[in-house]
Design a protein around this motif. Structure first.
Motif, mmCIF file in Angstrom:
data_model
loop_
_atom_site.group_PDB
_atom_site.id
_atom_site.type_symbol
_atom_site.label_atom_id
_atom_site.label_comp_id
_atom_site.label_asym_id
_atom_site.label_seq_id
_atom_site.Cartn_x
_atom_site.Cartn_y
_atom_site.Cartn_z
ATOM 1 N N PRO A 118 0.829 -1.208 0.000
ATOM 2 C CA PRO A 118 0.000 0.000 0.000
ATOM 3 C C PRO A 118 0.859 1.252 0.000
ATOM 4 N N PRO A 119 0.277 2.384 -0.376
ATOM 5 C CA PRO A 119 1.044 3.633 -0.354
ATOM 6 C C PRO A 119 1.488 3.952 1.061
ATOM 7 N N PRO A 120 2.766 4.240 1.259
ATOM 8 C CA PRO A 120 3.267 4.440 2.627
ATOM 9 C C PRO A 120 2.799 5.760 3.226
ATOM 10 N N ALA A 121 2.299 5.685 4.456
ATOM 11 C CA ALA A 121 1.848 6.892 5.137
ATOM 12 C C ALA A 121 3.018 7.801 5.503
ATOM 13 N N ASP A 122 4.215 7.184 5.697
ATOM 14 C CA ASP A 122 5.364 8.006 6.085
ATOM 15 C C ASP A 122 6.056 8.640 4.883
ATOM 16 N N VAL A 123 5.612 8.284 3.670
ATOM 17 C CA VAL A 123 6.087 8.971 2.451
ATOM 18 C C VAL A 123 4.821 9.367 1.687
ATOM 19 N N PRO A 124 4.081 10.340 2.208
ATOM 20 C CA PRO A 124 2.715 10.577 1.717
ATOM 21 C C PRO A 124 2.617 11.034 0.271
ATOM 22 N N THR A 125 3.739 11.460 -0.332
ATOM 23 C CA THR A 125 3.685 11.933 -1.716
ATOM 24 C C THR A 125 4.181 10.896 -2.715
ATOM 25 N N GLU A 126 4.543 9.684 -2.241
ATOM 26 C CA GLU A 126 5.085 8.684 -3.165
ATOM 27 C C GLU A 126 4.011 8.176 -4.125
#
Length: 324
Positions: A267-275
């Motif tokens: 899933p899209p990482p919450a700690d890299v919110p713009t990835e």
């Protein structure tokens, strides 16, 4: 240093024509596909300008507003835009997972071979659609499809050699394949919002056809592969290398000598919110009327599968991942 989970193979040695070097490439491929079911290849046909061009045009399409993309919406297995919420790959493994967190632009070959015109299998060669808002996508996409198709033929010759078969064994059964390209865009966490615990950019699944050619971008929410021991490991990223894996039909053909390995995209990482990531995926298939049955040779593995037509098998697998 331990061996990488996914072996790296240089196809330059195959193209070079030296018999000993070609045998070595074929043996490396056999070990990779018998083990993890994935490999990385360099020395291939897909050059950076071609790949960069496809990404540039695809990103222009995915940046459009939903209302502009809506006229191109299609179902899984169709041609055009597969919108968010339309696909759940985990369902193909019997998993009750939420829809995948991605969008796709998909296209395939133009026109069915003459023997299939007027038959049910002609549907695999439906008309492509291209977005008027991004006029450059058509040429870039078609160039990618042609180059990836040529590479797939090369790989099938390597595969045949690895099994001790005539080099044309697989290509003769994939003379007019209904291949498909998925340009998969994975939006950032900042765009998708809350993510369920069991939700992925692409849920756990194995691919359905003969082989898959993947050009991916590195990311925290990237590709993972399931080992034979059931452990999920990050697929290595090597700049310039393509990721290749076998699908269910090739596993059936080889009696499970070669693995069709489960994989997923995190899933899209919450700690890299713009990835946000964009993968270029070429799914190669056998001709839809070809009967796939376990090889009647010593090259086959331990499993004896019932014969299936390639088209019928693929149709059932695509239906399994379609969200109603």
């Amino acid at each position: 240093m331990p061996e990488p989970t996914v072996p790296l193979i240089d196809l330059t040695d195959w193209y070079g024509g030296d018999p000993a070097a070609r045998r070595d490439v074929a043996e490396q491929v056999d070990r990779a596909l018998s083990g993890i079911g994935f490999l990385l290849v360099t020395g291939h046909r897909l050059r950076p300008p071609l790949l960069d061009g496809v990404r540039e045009q695809a990103r222009r399409f995915f940046a459009l507003q939903p209302a502009a993309k809506a006229p191109y919406a299609c179902r899984v297995g169709g041609r055009g835009w597969i919108p968010p919420g339309a696909e759940s790959n985990g369902a193909s493994e019997g998993l009750d997972t939420p829809p995948d967190l991605k969008e796709s632009w998909t296209f395939g070959p133009d026109g069915a071979p003459g023997r299939l015109v007027g038959t049910a299998e002609e549907a695999w060669y439906g008309a492509n659609t291209w977005p008027a808002e991004v006029p450059g996508l058509r040429a870039a996409g078609q160039a990618f499809g042609a180059a990836a198709g040529a590479l797939a033929d090369d790989l099938l010759e390597v595969f045949s050699s690895a099994l001790g078969l005539p080099e044309e064994f697989f290509t003769s059964r994939c003379a007019a394949p209904p291949w498909s390209v998925n340009l998969n865009w994975y939006p950032p966490h900042s765009a998708v919002g809350t993510v369920s615990d069991d939700q992925f950019r692409i849920g756990p699944h194995s691919d359905f056809g003969t082989l898959t050619i993947l050009d991916r971008e590195p990311g925290t929410g990237g590709l993972q592969v399931c080992t034979a021991e059931g452990d999920w490991v990050d697929a290595p990223f090597v700049p310039g290398a393509l990721t290749i894996n076998t699908g269910d039909l090739l596993a059936r053909w080889t009696g499970d000598r070669w693995r069709s390995t489960m994989h997923r995209v995190l899933p899209p990482p919450a700690d890299v919110p713009t990835e946000e990531l964009l993968s270029l995926v070429f799914f190669h298939e056998a001709d839809p009327d070809v009967v796939v049955e376990t090889l009647p040779t010593a090259a086959a593995g331990p499993t004896s599968y019932e014969p299936v037509t390639a088209g019928g098998f693929l149709r059932s697998r695509l239906e399994s991942i379609t969200v109603a």
